[in-house]
Design a protein around this motif. Structure first.
Motif, PDB file in Angstrom:
ATOM      1  N   HIS A 156       0.808  -1.227   0.000  1.00 53.84           N
ATOM      2  CA  HIS A 156       0.000   0.000   0.000  1.00 53.84           C
ATOM      3  C   HIS A 156       0.840   1.276   0.000  1.00 53.84           C
ATOM      4  O   HIS A 156       0.303   2.352  -0.190  1.00 53.84           O
ATOM      5  CB  HIS A 156      -0.927   0.006   1.223  1.00 53.84           C
ATOM      6  CG  HIS A 156      -1.992  -1.046   1.186  1.00 53.84           C
ATOM      7  ND1 HIS A 156      -3.161  -0.879   0.490  1.00 53.84           N
ATOM      8  CD2 HIS A 156      -2.053  -2.285   1.727  1.00 53.84           C
ATOM      9  CE1 HIS A 156      -3.913  -1.966   0.632  1.00 53.84           C
ATOM     10  NE2 HIS A 156      -3.257  -2.845   1.366  1.00 53.84           N
TER      11      HIS A 156
ATOM     12  N   LEU B 130      -2.770   5.655  -0.954  1.00 52.09           N
ATOM     13  CA  LEU B 130      -3.956   6.187  -1.625  1.00 52.09           C
ATOM     14  C   LEU B 130      -4.959   5.063  -1.800  1.00 52.09           C
ATOM     15  O   LEU B 130      -4.584   3.900  -1.820  1.00 52.09           O
ATOM     16  CB  LEU B 130      -3.574   6.754  -3.001  1.00 52.09           C
ATOM     17  CG  LEU B 130      -2.876   8.117  -2.992  1.00 52.09           C
ATOM     18  CD1 LEU B 130      -2.285   8.419  -4.348  1.00 52.09           C
ATOM     19  CD2 LEU B 130      -3.854   9.206  -2.560  1.00 52.09           C
TER      20      LEU B 130
ATOM     21  N   SER C 138      -2.313   5.261  -6.844  1.00 52.86           N
ATOM     22  CA  SER C 138      -2.095   4.261  -5.794  1.00 52.86           C
ATOM     23  C   SER C 138      -1.108   3.201  -6.275  1.00 52.86           C
ATOM     24  O   SER C 138      -1.085   2.850  -7.459  1.00 52.86           O
ATOM     25  CB  SER C 138      -3.429   3.604  -5.442  1.00 52.86           C
ATOM     26  OG  SER C 138      -3.205   2.389  -4.769  1.00 52.86           O
TER      27      SER C 138
END
Lengths: 323, 271
Positions: free
Chosen positions: A231, A237, A244
């Motif tokens: 992540h 994000l 992301s």
């Protein structure tokens, strides 16, 4: 000769008497004057956590007037030792932190207590006037860690915290552990961070623990994926966001950090699997259901078989013995 | 005492290899399934950490694939080359289930409940056939799912990534089935039941006494007598060192197996 000794003793006693006699009012008679160098708001100080203490309590070297330049106050005298009930846990944690280790190694940029807490106006962290009030943490840390702050600002936690004023979102010290602040390479911290994420994202922690990654880290080994490996950290994000690390465009690169030969198909792995959730993961659910029924069926049949057999065998033995 | 040969050296050595590799697989795999149990980290440290346990697991897996293939070659060799047409696939010497096995199950339950005599068995009882055939199912399911989990990047080229979620469930639950079955039902059926307690050494020495054959496998005894082949099977008393080492090995495996069973039960129901 005897007289000189007596006079010396009297002089030393008078010095100590003088220092004890030095009241806050004596100090404020100069430092309480607006416009003087090192002006102190006496009223604000009186309300602070330390307001009941005389100046000399911390400024040990100031024992009278006039005095020279005051040396740096060492908070540890009370807070590391727990003198007269001063809370000592945080200072002891700080002593082991990267901040204090750097300071002791000679890095003058590294923060001491005052760098974050300020000097005279110390308030409980819930108090609006506290330098370390939760709302102020990101900007406080950004004084030194401006690059991290810039990235954090754009991440979901930073956006929530700074833009939406949602102080429930993670701030620097939630993950970096306040006073403890371990080195970012420390294994123990990397493992405890998983639990830290789980404090808010408990369902995700639970489903992570069902996967190989989560089980290996639970056993205390860090070489497999932890939350931040997939992540990200400051830049976290939502998966739906293009930027992301887990977005459609970037997930393959993220998997390839550990699985260099991964393909697009590989990324369809459920890193947060829930085999009990029929609606979300029907294939996993039916696999789980089939396996459960298979196990129950086999064990139910054979345990019944075994139990009855054991009973019959014992009966036969008893019968033979009585014959 | 007259001894009758039941297993040859191949069978006996294969059983030892199966037992050792199986213990290795369970010991190195279960800490992962029950990672939340306090004993799991302890076993992992005992095995030298998670990477080492992974090596132990994979070495034992290779041994398992090895004995599986060797066994199939052995069976084919005996069916096709040695016995030729004499071997009947549904005959009394075959491990393939036949109608009589299902009748025997029914009769056994009646006997358990005191409503009939004990069924008479030939060379293989129905629970022995189940033990044997379950290994095929187990090695197949656990082996295939294990291979997929071993080489995820390779299999990820042909299957979507959620195949690893499926194989994780299958691998883990099948492993529980296998370990739970061997450490309770197989141990009881062959070693721990009152008639055999504490252990049946036939798989280690390869021989059983004539009395045991008459009592437990009367159909085999009758068949061999009628075919006048019983003489072929008479062997001398097992050598002391074979018996001794068999007992030591057997007890060790039963002890380790039951210890692992306790940990599995704790992991499954108590944490």
């Amino acid at each position: 000769m005897g007289l000189r000794i007596l006079l010396s003793i009297l002089f030393i006693i008078s010095l100590t008497q003088l220092s004890y006699a030095l009241s806050k009012d004596d100090c404020f008679s100069c430092h309480g004057q607006k416009g003087t160098p090192l002006f102190l708001d006496s009223a604000l100080y009186e309300e602070s956590s330390h307001g009941k203490f005389t100046c000399n309590r911390c400024h040990l070297d100031i024992i009278g007037y006039p005095h020279g330049k005051a040396s740096k106050v060492n908070c540890g005298i009370c807070h590391f030792l727990g003198t007269e009930g001063a809370p000592k846990e945080k200072a002891q944690e700080y002593k082991l932190s990267v901040h204090n280790r750097a300071l002791r190694a000679g890095n003058t940029m590294a923060p001491d207590c005052q760098a974050c807490h300020g000097s005279h106006y110390i308030f409980p962290s819930k108090d609006e006037r506290s330098e370390t009030k939760r709302q102020k943490i990101p900007s406080l840390c950004s004084k030194c860690h401006f690059n991290e702050y810039e990235v954090y600002k754009k991440g979901i936690h930073g956006k929530e915290f700074l833009d939406k004023k949602n102080t429930g979102a993670a701030a620097c010290f939630d993950c970096h552990m306040e006073h403890k602040i371990p080195g970012v390479e420390e294994e123990g911290w990397k493992l405890s961070l998983i639990k830290e994420c789980g404090n808010c994202h408990s369902a995700e922690l639970d489903t992570y623990r069902r996967t190989f990654h989560g089980k290996v880290t639970k056993l205390g080994y860090i070489t497999v994926a932890k939350c931040s490996d997939c992540h990200g950290s400051h830049n976290i994000l939502p998966v739906s966001d293009r930027d992301s690390t887990l977005s459609g465009e970037r997930i393959l690169d993220t998997c390839m950090k550990c699985h260099p030969k991964a393909t697009v198909g590989f990324t369809k792995y459920f890193a947060h699997a829930e085999e009990h959730n029929r609606a979300k993961y029907p294939l996993l659910y039916y696999t789980y259901l089939f396996m459960t029924l298979l196990l129950l069926g086999v064990f139910a049949f054979f345990f019944t078989h075994t139990a009855l057999w054991a009973y019959r065998s014992l009966m036969e033995r008893i019968r033979k013995r009585s014959e | 005492m007259t001894y009758i040969k039941r297993f040859n050296a191949f069978h006996r050595i294969l059983h030892i290899i199966v037992a050792v590799s199986f213990i290795g697989l369970v010991a190195s795999g279960m800490p992962l399934r029950y990672s939340y149990a306090p004993w799991a980290a302890w076993i992992m440290r005992l095995l030298g950490g998670y990477e080492n346990a992974g090596i132990v697991h994979r070495v034992c897996a290779i041994v398992t694939f090895g004995y599986f293939i060797v066994h199939i070659l052995y069976v084919l060799y005996h069916i096709v080359i040695v016995r030729k047409l004499r071997f009947k696939i549904f005959g009394p010497e075959s491990l393939v289930p036949r109608l009589k096995d299902f009748v025997d199950i029914y009769k056994s339950f009646k006997w358990f409940l005191g409503k009939g005599p004990r069924p008479e068995f030939d060379r293989w009882t129905y629970w022995e056939k189940f033990d044997y055939l379950a290994v095929f199912w187990g090695v197949g399911m656990i082996g295939v799912s294990g291979l997929i989990l071993w080489f995820p990047e390779f299999f990820g080229r042909f299957f979507p990534g959620w195949i690893f979620n499926i194989t994780t469930i299958v691998h883990s639950d099948e492993a529980l089935l296998a370990a739970g079955f061997i450490f309770t039902i197989h141990f009881f059926n062959t070693h721990l039941r009152p008639e055999k307690f504490p252990m049946d050494t036939v798989i280690f020495t390869g021989r059983l006494t004539l009395e045991e054959l008459k009592n437990e496998r009367p159909l085999e005894y009758k068949r061999l007598t009628e075919e006048k082949r019983l003489e072929e099977y008479i062997v001398p008393e097992p050598k002391g060192w074979v018996f001794g080492s068999g007992v030591i090995f057997g007890f060790s495996v039963i002890f380790i197996g039951l210890s692992l069973l306790v940990l599995i039960i704790l992991g499954q129901f108590f944490y």
